[in-house]
Design a protein around this motif. Structure first.
Motif, PDB file in Angstrom:
ATOM      1  N   VAL A  67     -18.184  35.690  64.453  1.00  0.00           N
ATOM      2  CA  VAL A  67     -17.237  35.008  63.570  1.00  0.00           C
ATOM      3  C   VAL A  67     -15.909  34.730  64.281  1.00  0.00           C
ATOM      4  O   VAL A  67     -14.949  34.322  63.632  1.00  0.00           O
ATOM      5  N   SER A  68     -15.862  34.898  65.566  1.00  0.00           N
ATOM      6  CA  SER A  68     -14.606  34.696  66.293  1.00  0.00           C
ATOM      7  C   SER A  68     -14.178  33.232  66.322  1.00  0.00           C
ATOM      8  O   SER A  68     -13.040  32.940  66.652  1.00  0.00           O
ATOM      9  N   ARG A  69     -15.069  32.310  65.954  1.00  0.00           N
ATOM     10  CA  ARG A  69     -14.748  30.892  65.955  1.00  0.00           C
ATOM     11  C   ARG A  69     -14.635  30.327  64.540  1.00  0.00           C
ATOM     12  O   ARG A  69     -14.773  29.131  64.334  1.00  0.00           O
ATOM     13  N   LEU A  70     -14.375  31.191  63.562  1.00  0.00           N
ATOM     14  CA  LEU A  70     -14.243  30.704  62.189  1.00  0.00           C
ATOM     15  C   LEU A  70     -13.246  29.554  62.142  1.00  0.00           C
ATOM     16  O   LEU A  70     -12.240  29.591  62.848  1.00  0.00           O
ATOM     17  N   PRO A  71     -13.577  28.530  61.378  1.00  0.00           N
ATOM     18  CA  PRO A  71     -14.509  28.519  60.254  1.00  0.00           C
ATOM     19  C   PRO A  71     -15.961  28.231  60.610  1.00  0.00           C
ATOM     20  O   PRO A  71     -16.758  27.883  59.748  1.00  0.00           O
ATOM     21  N   VAL A  72     -16.344  28.408  61.891  1.00  0.00           N
ATOM     22  CA  VAL A  72     -17.752  28.248  62.267  1.00  0.00           C
ATOM     23  C   VAL A  72     -18.333  29.625  62.558  1.00  0.00           C
ATOM     24  O   VAL A  72     -17.820  30.366  63.398  1.00  0.00           O
ATOM     25  N   LEU A  73     -19.388  29.967  61.831  1.00  0.00           N
ATOM     26  CA  LEU A  73     -20.138  31.198  62.059  1.00  0.00           C
ATOM     27  C   LEU A  73     -21.276  30.843  63.010  1.00  0.00           C
ATOM     28  O   LEU A  73     -22.031  29.909  62.743  1.00  0.00           O
ATOM     29  N   LEU A  74     -21.389  31.578  64.098  1.00  0.00           N
ATOM     30  CA  LEU A  74     -22.475  31.359  65.052  1.00  0.00           C
ATOM     31  C   LEU A  74     -23.492  32.481  64.908  1.00  0.00           C
ATOM     32  O   LEU A  74     -23.111  33.647  64.793  1.00  0.00           O
ATOM     33  N   ALA A  75     -24.764  32.124  64.923  1.00  0.00           N
ATOM     34  CA  ALA A  75     -25.830  33.123  64.857  1.00  0.00           C
ATOM     35  C   ALA A  75     -26.940  32.708  65.810  1.00  0.00           C
ATOM     36  O   ALA A  75     -27.401  31.566  65.776  1.00  0.00           O
ATOM     37  N   VAL A  76     -27.349  33.627  66.668  1.00  0.00           N
ATOM     38  CA  VAL A  76     -28.411  33.356  67.634  1.00  0.00           C
ATOM     39  C   VAL A  76     -29.492  34.410  67.448  1.00  0.00           C
ATOM     40  O   VAL A  76     -29.198  35.608  67.384  1.00  0.00           O
ATOM     41  N   THR A  77     -30.738  33.946  67.361  1.00  0.00           N
ATOM     42  CA  THR A  77     -31.887  34.854  67.267  1.00  0.00           C
ATOM     43  C   THR A  77     -32.799  34.591  68.450  1.00  0.00           C
ATOM     44  O   THR A  77     -33.185  33.453  68.698  1.00  0.00           O
ATOM     45  N   ILE A  78     -33.108  35.663  69.182  1.00  0.00           N
ATOM     46  CA  ILE A  78     -34.051  35.587  70.296  1.00  0.00           C
ATOM     47  C   ILE A  78     -35.146  36.603  70.023  1.00  0.00           C
ATOM     48  O   ILE A  78     -34.873  37.780  69.815  1.00  0.00           O
ATOM     49  N   GLY A  79     -36.379  36.130  69.982  1.00  0.00           N
ATOM     50  CA  GLY A  79     -37.500  37.024  69.751  1.00  0.00           C
ATOM     51  C   GLY A  79     -37.597  37.455  68.298  1.00  0.00           C
ATOM     52  O   GLY A  79     -36.869  36.965  67.438  1.00  0.00           O
ATOM     53  N   PRO A  80     -38.496  38.387  68.013  1.00  0.00           N
ATOM     54  CA  PRO A  80     -38.688  38.834  66.634  1.00  0.00           C
ATOM     55  C   PRO A  80     -37.537  39.716  66.166  1.00  0.00           C
ATOM     56  O   PRO A  80     -36.953  40.455  66.950  1.00  0.00           O
ATOM     57  N   ALA A  81     -37.211  39.598  64.906  1.00  0.00           N
ATOM     58  CA  ALA A  81     -36.151  40.434  64.333  1.00  0.00           C
ATOM     59  C   ALA A  81     -36.783  41.432  63.371  1.00  0.00           C
ATOM     60  O   ALA A  81     -37.700  41.092  62.637  1.00  0.00           O
ATOM     61  N   ASP A  82     -36.289  42.652  63.391  1.00  0.00           N
ATOM     62  CA  ASP A  82     -36.791  43.637  62.443  1.00  0.00           C
ATOM     63  C   ASP A  82     -35.911  43.630  61.195  1.00  0.00           C
ATOM     64  O   ASP A  82     -34.899  42.938  61.131  1.00  0.00           O
ATOM     65  N   ALA A  83     -36.300  44.388  60.192  1.00  0.00           N
ATOM     66  CA  ALA A  83     -35.573  44.406  58.920  1.00  0.00           C
ATOM     67  C   ALA A  83     -34.130  44.843  59.106  1.00  0.00           C
ATOM     68  O   ALA A  83     -33.215  44.295  58.485  1.00  0.00           O
ATOM     69  N   GLU A  84     -33.885  45.803  59.979  1.00  0.00           N
ATOM     70  CA  GLU A  84     -32.527  46.315  60.194  1.00  0.00           C
ATOM     71  C   GLU A  84     -31.609  45.229  60.772  1.00  0.00           C
ATOM     72  O   GLU A  84     -30.489  45.035  60.310  1.00  0.00           O
ATOM     73  N   SER A  85     -32.089  44.515  61.772  1.00  0.00           N
ATOM     74  CA  SER A  85     -31.232  43.497  62.384  1.00  0.00           C
ATOM     75  C   SER A  85     -31.050  42.293  61.464  1.00  0.00           C
ATOM     76  O   SER A  85     -29.977  41.689  61.434  1.00  0.00           O
ATOM     77  N   THR A  86     -32.078  41.961  60.692  1.00  0.00           N
ATOM     78  CA  THR A  86     -31.943  40.872  59.721  1.00  0.00           C
ATOM     79  C   THR A  86     -30.911  41.241  58.671  1.00  0.00           C
ATOM     80  O   THR A  86     -30.044  40.435  58.326  1.00  0.00           O
TER      81      THR A  86
END
Length: 156
Positions: A17-36
């Motif tokens: 969130v350091s570039r708000l008002p743009v939220l950046l999210a990157v997903t690499i590989g499978p995500a588990d319930a905790e990281s989601t």
């Protein structure tokens, strides 16, 4: 905005969130319930704080693309909020693996959601759709650099 630090997990989901008002999210590989849940918590924290934003979600590979739709509980939470509550301005999703199969799931949302084949197209759309109308500028070069940094963090 130090109240919402970047999140890095072993499951390869990174939000920034350091570039708000743009939220950046990157997903690499499978995500588990905790990281989601950790990624969703960033969204919820912004929305509960009344912080307006547009989001760029980048899914790097086939396993990551399978995570599309994991925002369902955020969409459900948003639907339960009183009329007039803060909503994201817009969400752009990019799947970098051109062979990835994108899940058909698309929850009913009150904000624009668009899929893109590349980051530059997504950033330009966010600028036009969400940021310019609200008087915000987006540094394409700086944001692309930040995304590259998130990909590097997630791949460590």
């Amino acid at each position: 905005m130090s109240a919402f630090p970047p999140h890095l997990s072993a499951a390869m989901v990174v939000t920034d969130v350091s570039r708000l008002p743009v939220l950046l999210a990157v997903t690499i590989g499978p995500a588990d319930a905790e990281s989601t849940e950790a990624a969703q918590a960033v969204w919820r924290a912004l929305l509960q704080a009344g912080t307006p934003f547009a989001a760029l979600q980048v899914y790097v590979d086939q396993d990551a693309a399978q995570q599309i739709g994991s925002m369902d509980d955020v969409a459900t939470w948003l639907a339960a909020q009183p009329t007039g509550s803060v909503q994201p301005w817009a969400v752009a999703r990019v799947v970098l693996d051109w062979q990835a199969v994108i899940p058909a799931l698309r929850p009913a949302l009150e904000w624009p959601l668009q899929d893109f084949p590349d980051i530059l197209s997504a950033l330009r759309w966010l600028q036009t759709e969400a940021l310019s109308p609200r008087g915000h500028a987006l540094s394409l070069e700086g944001t692309a650099s930040a995304i590259a940094g998130l990909c590097w963090q997630a791949d460590v």
